[in-house]
Design a protein around this motif. Structure first.
Motif, PDB file in Angstrom:
ATOM      1  N   GLU A  88       0.829  -1.202   0.000  1.00 43.02           N
ATOM      2  CA  GLU A  88       0.000   0.000   0.000  1.00 43.02           C
ATOM      3  C   GLU A  88       0.869   1.259   0.000  1.00 43.02           C
ATOM      4  N   LEU A  89       1.965   1.226   0.754  1.00 44.17           N
ATOM      5  CA  LEU A  89       2.870   2.374   0.826  1.00 44.17           C
ATOM      6  C   LEU A  89       3.492   2.667  -0.538  1.00 44.17           C
ATOM      7  N   MET A  90       3.868   1.635  -1.264  1.00 46.58           N
ATOM      8  CA  MET A  90       4.505   1.833  -2.569  1.00 46.58           C
ATOM      9  C   MET A  90       3.578   2.539  -3.555  1.00 46.58           C
ATOM     10  N   ASN A  91       2.282   2.392  -3.381  1.00 44.95           N
ATOM     11  CA  ASN A  91       1.319   2.999  -4.303  1.00 44.95           C
ATOM     12  C   ASN A  91       0.923   4.412  -3.920  1.00 44.95           C
ATOM     13  N   ARG A  92       1.463   4.908  -2.807  1.00 39.57           N
ATOM     14  CA  ARG A  92       1.103   6.264  -2.357  1.00 39.57           C
ATOM     15  C   ARG A  92       2.031   7.301  -2.974  1.00 39.57           C
ATOM     16  N   ALA A  93       1.430   8.296  -3.626  1.00 42.25           N
ATOM     17  CA  ALA A  93       2.232   9.348  -4.269  1.00 42.25           C
ATOM     18  C   ALA A  93       2.725  10.382  -3.270  1.00 42.25           C
ATOM     19  N   VAL A 135       4.172   9.805  -0.427  1.00 45.51           N
ATOM     20  CA  VAL A 135       5.296   9.287   0.361  1.00 45.51           C
ATOM     21  C   VAL A 135       6.540   9.331  -0.517  1.00 45.51           C
ATOM     22  N   ALA A 136       7.596   9.969  -0.021  1.00 42.95           N
ATOM     23  CA  ALA A 136       8.829  10.113  -0.792  1.00 42.95           C
ATOM     24  C   ALA A 136       9.507   8.768  -0.986  1.00 42.95           C
ATOM     25  N   LEU A 137      10.249   8.678  -2.062  1.00 45.29           N
ATOM     26  CA  LEU A 137      10.943   7.428  -2.380  1.00 45.29           C
ATOM     27  C   LEU A 137      11.927   7.010  -1.288  1.00 45.29           C
ATOM     28  N   PRO A 138      12.704   7.945  -0.692  1.00 46.72           N
ATOM     29  CA  PRO A 138      13.605   7.520   0.404  1.00 46.72           C
ATOM     30  C   PRO A 138      12.859   6.880   1.572  1.00 46.72           C
ATOM     31  N   GLU A 139      11.652   7.385   1.888  1.00 47.37           N
ATOM     32  CA  GLU A 139      10.873   6.802   2.977  1.00 47.37           C
ATOM     33  C   GLU A 139      10.395   5.395   2.608  1.00 47.37           C
TER      34      GLU A 139
END
Length: 245
Positions: free
Chosen positions: A132-137, A139-143
């Motif tokens: 779910e986190l990977m699909n959130r725009a 949330v920054a890539l480093p996080e």
């Protein structure tokens, strides 16, 4: 004796003398006026020379400042170009990193799927949350990277510690609450809450095998050690044979 008396000046002579004297006075006044003008011009000249020198000094200072400013602007332009190049590289890295993170997440999900079934709900929920986190725009890539690495660290730690916990045991279509004991990834055991049945997970058959009653006491003692309710000691438990990769 002969006395010679000077001739008494006539009125015409007096007037001529007065004119001469007046002319001399006027000449001196004119000379004084000219000198005053010369002095004034000399002061003005000195003032203009001093002002010129001051302007030269200011011009020299401005020239040095402009030179420094030009160097600073050149350095900033170079730094800006370097930062722009870094941003381009970062953007390229982001484009490559995100698919890599998805591949790592898929690998983690596969590990949880085929691994010994300890803490299944907790581990599957961690994977679901990461998906779910990977699909959130927002949330920054480093996080995203940090959270994924944290999940891998947690999985790695499972192989270096022991723990006991209660959870559901599904076997032969039935589900019951039992106590589990995990020895790293080497062995996974269960003991019923009444202490009358114990079992071990066999990876070869991907199923539970009931243990002999001789292991009940050893397993209970091992669980108390894992829960820090008893001091560390040797226990005898069956260990599944390792499989060839």
């Amino acid at each position: 004796m002969t006395l010679i008396f000077p001739a008494w000046p006539t009125p015409a002579d007096s007037a001529q003398v007065d004119r001469a004297i007046q002319q001399q006075v006027n000449t001196q006044k004119q000379a004084a006026g000219v000198q005053t003008k010369i002095d004034s011009l000399d002061d003005e000249t000195r003032r203009m020379v001093e002002e010129y020198r001051a302007n030269l000094a200011e011009l020299d200072e401005l020239t040095r400042y402009n030179d420094q400013l030009d160097k600073l602007l050149a350095d900033q332009a170079t730094e800006l170009s370097r930062r722009e190049a870094q941003l381009e590289e970062l953007e390229t890295l982001k484009q490559k990193l995100f698919p890599f993170l998805l591949e790592m997440l898929a690998a983690l999900e596969k590990v949880v799927e085929v691994d010994t079934p300890f803490l299944p709900q907790e581990r599957l929920e961690r994977v679901r949350s990461l998906r779910e986190l990977m699909n959130r725009a927002d949330v920054a890539l480093p996080e995203k990277y940090r959270r994924l690495m944290e999940a891998f660290r947690i999985e790695a730690q499972y192989g270096h510690n022991i723990e006991t916990y209660e959870g559901p045991l599904a076997d032969n279509g039935k589900t019951r609450t039992v106590r589990f004991l995990r020895f790293g990834r080497v062995g996974l055991y269960y003991l019923t809450l009444d202490g009358l049945e114990a079992g071990v997970w066999e990876e070869a058959t991907r199923s539970w095998r009931v243990l002999d009653r001789d292991y009940l006491r050893s397993l209970d003692h091992a669980m108390r050690i894992a829960a820090k309710q008893a001091p560390p000691n040797l226990v005898t438990l069956p260990v599944p044979a390792p499989e060839a990769p």
